[in-house]
Motif scaffolding. Structure first.
Motif, PDB file in Angstrom:
ATOM      1  N   GLY A 137       0.816  -1.206   0.000  1.00 38.87           N
ATOM      2  CA  GLY A 137       0.000   0.000   0.000  1.00 38.87           C
ATOM      3  C   GLY A 137       0.852   1.260   0.000  1.00 38.87           C
ATOM      4  O   GLY A 137       0.568   2.240  -0.706  1.00 38.87           O
ATOM      5  N   GLY A 138       1.930   1.237   0.804  1.00 41.66           N
ATOM      6  CA  GLY A 138       2.816   2.386   0.840  1.00 41.66           C
ATOM      7  C   GLY A 138       3.531   2.616  -0.479  1.00 41.66           C
ATOM      8  O   GLY A 138       3.672   3.749  -0.945  1.00 41.66           O
ATOM      9  N   ARG A 181       2.462   1.659  -3.453  1.00 42.33           N
ATOM     10  CA  ARG A 181       1.460   2.081  -4.439  1.00 42.33           C
ATOM     11  C   ARG A 181       1.158   3.566  -4.309  1.00 42.33           C
ATOM     12  O   ARG A 181       1.047   4.289  -5.295  1.00 42.33           O
ATOM     13  CB  ARG A 181       0.196   1.245  -4.269  1.00 42.33           C
ATOM     14  CG  ARG A 181      -0.835   1.458  -5.377  1.00 42.33           C
ATOM     15  CD  ARG A 181      -2.055   0.581  -5.170  1.00 42.33           C
ATOM     16  NE  ARG A 181      -1.711  -0.837  -5.179  1.00 42.33           N
ATOM     17  CZ  ARG A 181      -1.732  -1.617  -4.108  1.00 42.33           C
ATOM     18  NH1 ARG A 181      -2.085  -1.114  -2.926  1.00 42.33           N
ATOM     19  NH2 ARG A 181      -1.429  -2.878  -4.195  1.00 42.33           N
ATOM     20  N   THR A 182       1.025   4.018  -3.069  1.00 43.92           N
ATOM     21  CA  THR A 182       0.748   5.443  -2.838  1.00 43.92           C
ATOM     22  C   THR A 182       1.894   6.309  -3.331  1.00 43.92           C
ATOM     23  O   THR A 182       1.690   7.357  -3.964  1.00 43.92           O
ATOM     24  CB  THR A 182       0.514   5.694  -1.343  1.00 43.92           C
ATOM     25  OG1 THR A 182      -0.597   4.915  -0.897  1.00 43.92           O
ATOM     26  CG2 THR A 182       0.237   7.161  -1.082  1.00 43.92           C
ATOM     27  N   THR A 210       1.921   6.547  -7.262  1.00 44.35           N
ATOM     28  CA  THR A 210       0.860   7.336  -7.889  1.00 44.35           C
ATOM     29  C   THR A 210       0.896   8.799  -7.505  1.00 44.35           C
ATOM     30  O   THR A 210       0.186   9.610  -8.088  1.00 44.35           O
ATOM     31  CB  THR A 210      -0.516   6.752  -7.519  1.00 44.35           C
ATOM     32  OG1 THR A 210      -0.641   6.703  -6.093  1.00 44.35           O
ATOM     33  CG2 THR A 210      -0.675   5.347  -8.093  1.00 44.35           C
ATOM     34  N   ALA A 211       1.688   9.162  -6.508  1.00 42.28           N
ATOM     35  CA  ALA A 211       1.771  10.560  -6.084  1.00 42.28           C
ATOM     36  C   ALA A 211       2.590  11.358  -7.089  1.00 42.28           C
ATOM     37  O   ALA A 211       3.463  10.841  -7.778  1.00 42.28           O
ATOM     38  CB  ALA A 211       2.403  10.646  -4.699  1.00 42.28           C
ATOM     39  N   PRO A 245       6.471  11.437  -5.200  1.00 39.73           N
ATOM     40  CA  PRO A 245       6.365  10.304  -4.269  1.00 39.73           C
ATOM     41  C   PRO A 245       7.204  10.505  -3.024  1.00 39.73           C
ATOM     42  O   PRO A 245       8.373  10.849  -3.092  1.00 39.73           O
ATOM     43  CB  PRO A 245       6.878   9.119  -5.106  1.00 39.73           C
ATOM     44  CG  PRO A 245       7.705   9.724  -6.196  1.00 39.73           C
ATOM     45  CD  PRO A 245       7.092  11.057  -6.483  1.00 39.73           C
ATOM     46  N   PRO A 254       7.730   5.539   1.618  1.00 39.49           N
ATOM     47  CA  PRO A 254       6.785   4.965   2.561  1.00 39.49           C
ATOM     48  C   PRO A 254       7.367   4.899   3.957  1.00 39.49           C
ATOM     49  O   PRO A 254       8.565   4.648   4.136  1.00 39.49           O
ATOM     50  CB  PRO A 254       6.549   3.561   2.000  1.00 39.49           C
ATOM     51  CG  PRO A 254       7.757   3.264   1.167  1.00 39.49           C
ATOM     52  CD  PRO A 254       8.217   4.574   0.618  1.00 39.49           C
TER      53      PRO A 254
END
Length: 294
Positions: free
Chosen positions: A276-277, A279-280, A283-284, A287, A290
């Motif tokens: 999840g980290g 992926r975030t 897409t940022a 980035p 994480p």
């Protein structure tokens, strides 16, 4: 002076008398090819005895045209890929058929279909040459393009391989610059959409589109991998190990738990948090690394 109706009756009477001397042809378009050859011989002999321009002459000639329309359709199939409409090609081919009928002499012993086919094909080729160019090209270059294509085919058959430029120039008696002009002129003959398939059974992109290239999906994958490298490097050692065991060695969550002394449930939560980290961060717009959680 006879009125129009009496003139029409006279023409019908003449045509009727001509027809009395000939086999009955109810539907010329439905006659087989073999029968059309036989009937054409009889009609041509009758045509030679008639005066051109008379109703009787027109009647016999029109019957000959209808009997031999299959020859026009056969010739037209050679130009299906020309880009010209089928109806236009048939119409032009019919003009060639009429010219062949007007010039044919049955006394020479030549079969009409053998005599007419080159005339029909020539008429269609001239039409396509004059109307099929996508951009304006001088007539001299149009003819040079045709001569170049014919010479290339002839030499390839003689040599058993594609001819060289020098051999083409010698066959056509042209200079190197003229040969280059002829090849450039060929590019203006037909323009096609980039999306046109290579052939009728090809559902993929057109030939030109293939030559120009297309976006490669692998590029996006490489870009993602390059973006992931610093993000993975920022993880703690345990998180990197979990990723390596899961996606490098392809172990199950239970197998990873046994290797690290963790429960399968704990490994599942850790994987969800790590992925999840990442992926975030991917897409940022900018980035962030994480967070490292334990």
């Amino acid at each position: 002076m006879p009125n129009r109706s009496s003139t029409a009756r006279t023409a019908d009477d003449l045509a009727s008398r001509v027809a009395d001397d000939l086999p009955e042809i109810a539907d010329p378009l439905a006659v087989s090819t073999a029968d059309a050859r036989t009937l054409s011989v009889i009609l041509f002999r009758r045509l030679r005895s008639l005066q051109e321009g008379t109703p009787a002459y027109s009647y016999v000639r029109n019957t000959l045209v209808e009997l031999n329309l299959s020859l026009v359709k056969y010739a037209a199939t050679r130009f299906r890929r020309s880009g010209e409409s089928w109806e236009d090609v048939l119409q032009v081919g019919t003009v060639g058929l009429i010219k062949a009928i007007n010039r044919f002499d049955p006394e020479r012993g030549c079969e009409f279909m053998s005599f007419a086919l080159p005339t029909v094909l020539g008429e269609i080729r001239r039409h396509l040459r004059d109307t099929g160019w996508s951009v304006h090209v001088p007539r001299r270059l149009q003819e040079l393009r045709l001569d170049l294509a014919k010479a290339n085919d002839a030499l390839e058959q003689e040599l058993g391989r594609p001819p060289t430029d020098a051999q083409l120039r010698a066959r056509l008696h042209v200079s190197e610059a003229e040969l280059r002009e002829g090849r450039i002129a060929a590019n203006g003959f037909v323009s096609r959409s980039l999306d046109v398939p290579v052939d009728d059974e090809d559902g993929g992109p057109g030939l030109l589109a293939r030559r120009l290239g297309a976006d490669d999906a692998a590029f996006e994958k490489i870009e993602n991998l390059e973006t992931l490298k610093p993000l993975v490097a920022a993880l703690c050692a345990r998180d990197r190990t979990i990723l390596a065991l899961r996606f490098g060695e392809e172990l199950t969550q239970s197998e990873i738990g046994e290797r690290l002394g963790l429960s399968q449930m704990h490994v599942s939560r850790l994987l969800s948090r790590i992925l999840g980290g990442l992926r975030t961060a991917l897409t940022a717009d900018r980035p962030d690394r994480p967070g490292v959680q334990r």
